[in-house]
Write a protein that holds these residues in place. Structure first.
Motif, PDB file in Angstrom:
ATOM      1  N   THR A 190       0.998  -1.234   0.071  1.00  0.00           N
ATOM      2  CA  THR A 190      -0.110  -0.072  -0.008  1.00  0.00           C
ATOM      3  C   THR A 190       0.859   1.171   0.174  1.00  0.00           C
ATOM      4  O   THR A 190       2.010   1.165   0.246  1.00  0.00           O
ATOM      5  CB  THR A 190      -0.861  -0.012   1.218  1.00  0.00           C
ATOM      6  N   CYS A 191       0.328   2.444  -0.091  1.00  0.00           N
ATOM      7  CA  CYS A 191       0.955   3.672  -0.220  1.00  0.00           C
ATOM      8  C   CYS A 191       0.757   4.405   1.065  1.00  0.00           C
ATOM      9  O   CYS A 191      -0.228   4.118   1.774  1.00  0.00           O
ATOM     10  CB  CYS A 191       0.433   4.724  -1.307  1.00  0.00           C
ATOM     11  N   GLN A 192       1.417   5.379   1.323  1.00  0.00           N
ATOM     12  CA  GLN A 192       1.532   5.924   2.665  1.00  0.00           C
ATOM     13  C   GLN A 192       0.065   6.793   3.030  1.00  0.00           C
ATOM     14  O   GLN A 192      -0.488   6.677   4.016  1.00  0.00           O
ATOM     15  CB  GLN A 192       2.493   7.008   2.753  1.00  0.00           C
ATOM     16  N   SER A 193      -0.514   7.187   1.948  1.00  0.00           N
ATOM     17  CA  SER A 193      -1.964   7.773   2.007  1.00  0.00           C
ATOM     18  C   SER A 193      -2.851   6.874   2.449  1.00  0.00           C
ATOM     19  O   SER A 193      -3.746   7.127   3.433  1.00  0.00           O
ATOM     20  CB  SER A 193      -2.211   8.568   0.640  1.00  0.00           C
ATOM     21  N   HIS A 194      -3.022   5.651   1.971  1.00  0.00           N
ATOM     22  CA  HIS A 194      -3.709   4.582   2.429  1.00  0.00           C
ATOM     23  C   HIS A 194      -3.642   4.230   3.870  1.00  0.00           C
ATOM     24  O   HIS A 194      -4.417   3.940   4.495  1.00  0.00           O
ATOM     25  CB  HIS A 194      -3.871   3.452   1.434  1.00  0.00           C
ATOM     26  N   VAL A 195      -2.302   3.779   3.944  1.00  0.00           N
ATOM     27  CA  VAL A 195      -2.088   3.682   5.418  1.00  0.00           C
ATOM     28  C   VAL A 195      -2.670   4.708   6.504  1.00  0.00           C
ATOM     29  O   VAL A 195      -3.477   4.305   7.410  1.00  0.00           O
ATOM     30  CB  VAL A 195      -0.543   3.637   5.664  1.00  0.00           C
ATOM     31  N   GLU A 196      -2.422   6.080   6.393  1.00  0.00           N
ATOM     32  CA  GLU A 196      -3.267   6.913   7.178  1.00  0.00           C
ATOM     33  C   GLU A 196      -4.486   6.758   7.017  1.00  0.00           C
ATOM     34  O   GLU A 196      -5.066   6.993   8.107  1.00  0.00           O
ATOM     35  CB  GLU A 196      -2.543   8.197   6.550  1.00  0.00           C
ATOM     36  N   GLN A 197      -5.236   6.708   5.966  1.00  0.00           N
ATOM     37  CA  GLN A 197      -6.823   6.521   5.995  1.00  0.00           C
ATOM     38  C   GLN A 197      -7.205   5.292   6.683  1.00  0.00           C
ATOM     39  O   GLN A 197      -8.035   5.463   7.425  1.00  0.00           O
ATOM     40  CB  GLN A 197      -7.094   6.492   4.356  1.00  0.00           C
ATOM     41  N   PHE A 198      -6.829   4.144   6.172  1.00  0.00           N
ATOM     42  CA  PHE A 198      -7.212   2.907   7.018  1.00  0.00           C
ATOM     43  C   PHE A 198      -7.003   2.789   8.410  1.00  0.00           C
ATOM     44  O   PHE A 198      -7.658   2.205   9.288  1.00  0.00           O
ATOM     45  CB  PHE A 198      -7.200   1.566   6.081  1.00  0.00           C
ATOM     46  N   GLU A 199      -5.855   3.141   8.962  1.00  0.00           N
ATOM     47  CA  GLU A 199      -5.574   3.223  10.391  1.00  0.00           C
ATOM     48  C   GLU A 199      -6.372   4.365  11.175  1.00  0.00           C
ATOM     49  O   GLU A 199      -6.339   4.200  12.075  1.00  0.00           O
ATOM     50  CB  GLU A 199      -3.895   3.476  10.651  1.00  0.00           C
ATOM     51  N   ARG A 200      -6.883   5.182  10.386  1.00  0.00           N
ATOM     52  CA  ARG A 200      -7.588   6.368  10.956  1.00  0.00           C
ATOM     53  C   ARG A 200      -9.023   5.742  10.928  1.00  0.00           C
ATOM     54  O   ARG A 200      -9.849   5.831  11.846  1.00  0.00           O
ATOM     55  CB  ARG A 200      -7.474   7.673  10.065  1.00  0.00           C
ATOM     56  N   GLN A 201      -9.369   5.128  10.117  1.00  0.00           N
ATOM     57  CA  GLN A 201     -10.662   4.695   9.783  1.00  0.00           C
ATOM     58  C   GLN A 201     -11.260   3.525  10.446  1.00  0.00           C
ATOM     59  O   GLN A 201     -12.614   3.259  10.914  1.00  0.00           O
ATOM     60  CB  GLN A 201     -11.063   4.369   8.206  1.00  0.00           C
ATOM     61  N   PHE A 202     -10.311   2.454  10.707  1.00  0.00           N
ATOM     62  CA  PHE A 202     -10.580   1.105  11.205  1.00  0.00           C
ATOM     63  C   PHE A 202      -9.837   1.109  12.625  1.00  0.00           C
ATOM     64  O   PHE A 202      -8.518   1.102  12.450  1.00  0.00           O
ATOM     65  CB  PHE A 202     -10.498   0.068  10.286  1.00  0.00           C
ATOM     66  N   ASP A 203     -10.252   0.601  13.556  1.00  0.00           N
ATOM     67  CA  ASP A 203      -9.750   0.274  14.922  1.00  0.00           C
ATOM     68  C   ASP A 203      -8.965  -1.179  14.826  1.00  0.00           C
ATOM     69  O   ASP A 203      -7.975  -1.285  15.612  1.00  0.00           O
ATOM     70  CB  ASP A 203     -10.629   0.011  16.029  1.00  0.00           C
ATOM     71  N   LEU A 204      -9.414  -1.701  13.709  1.00  0.00           N
ATOM     72  CA  LEU A 204      -8.785  -3.351  13.525  1.00  0.00           C
ATOM     73  C   LEU A 204      -7.357  -3.176  13.414  1.00  0.00           C
ATOM     74  O   LEU A 204      -6.712  -4.122  13.933  1.00  0.00           O
ATOM     75  CB  LEU A 204      -9.582  -3.714  12.293  1.00  0.00           C
ATOM     76  N   PHE A 205      -6.638  -2.161  12.771  1.00  0.00           N
ATOM     77  CA  PHE A 205      -5.266  -2.366  12.712  1.00  0.00           C
ATOM     78  C   PHE A 205      -4.540  -2.356  13.819  1.00  0.00           C
ATOM     79  O   PHE A 205      -3.235  -2.741  13.972  1.00  0.00           O
ATOM     80  CB  PHE A 205      -4.918  -1.306  11.450  1.00  0.00           C
ATOM     81  N   ARG A 206      -4.981  -1.647  14.818  1.00  0.00           N
ATOM     82  CA  ARG A 206      -4.442  -1.453  16.265  1.00  0.00           C
ATOM     83  C   ARG A 206      -4.319  -2.716  16.888  1.00  0.00           C
ATOM     84  O   ARG A 206      -3.672  -2.997  17.972  1.00  0.00           O
ATOM     85  CB  ARG A 206      -5.060  -0.338  17.018  1.00  0.00           C
TER      86      ARG A 206
END
Length: 144
Positions: free
Chosen positions: A54-70
């Protein structure tokens, strides 16, 4: 990410501001609820790691959007390491970084070429084609 969006605007001759372009580029994700529920159920019981192309922009989006990544014990993003699945080096880096043995690691992915790359690195692998088939495959590993 800033350089990427600037290059896109220049190459495509788009006059859209970066904020709007990022919003359109990034707001493409939705949660696969059955799989997310599995991950939530495994949290604290199994060590879980993420490898993502993935690209950095998507990393920022889905880590912000979904609690799952944590909930993952570690995350490895292609844009941070300069490697992509199915290159064997990304799996080897993940094994080293996360301090896990390939023979004791199960990798799940929706792309057949990524499954082959993981297997070439010595990992067990499941090709994700849907929730029902995933559950059946997980049972073979004592999970599910």
């Amino acid at each position: 990410a800033d350089q990427f969006f600037q290059a896109i605007r220049l190459r495509l001759k788009v006059r859209m501001d970066e904020r709007r372009m990022r919003q359109l580029w990034d707001d493409i994700f939705s949660e696969n609820t059955p799989v997310a529920d599995l991950i939530r159920g495994w949290h604290g019981k199994l060590r879980m790691f993420l490898i993502s192309n993935t690209c950095q922009s998507h990393v920022e989006q889905f880590e912000r959007q979904f609690d799952l990544f944590r909930l993952f014990d570690g995350r490895l993003y292609s844009c941070h390491v300069g490697l992509l699945k199915p290159e064997i080096e990304i799996y080897e880096l993940a094994l080293k970084k996360f301090r896990v043995e390939a023979s004791k690691t199960l990798f799940i992915d929706d792309r057949p070429e990524n499954i082959e790359g993981a297997r070439a690195a010595g990992l067990h692998a499941i090709h994700f084609t849907g929730h029902v088939s995933l559950l059946a495959e997980l049972k073979k590993f004592g999970l599910g």
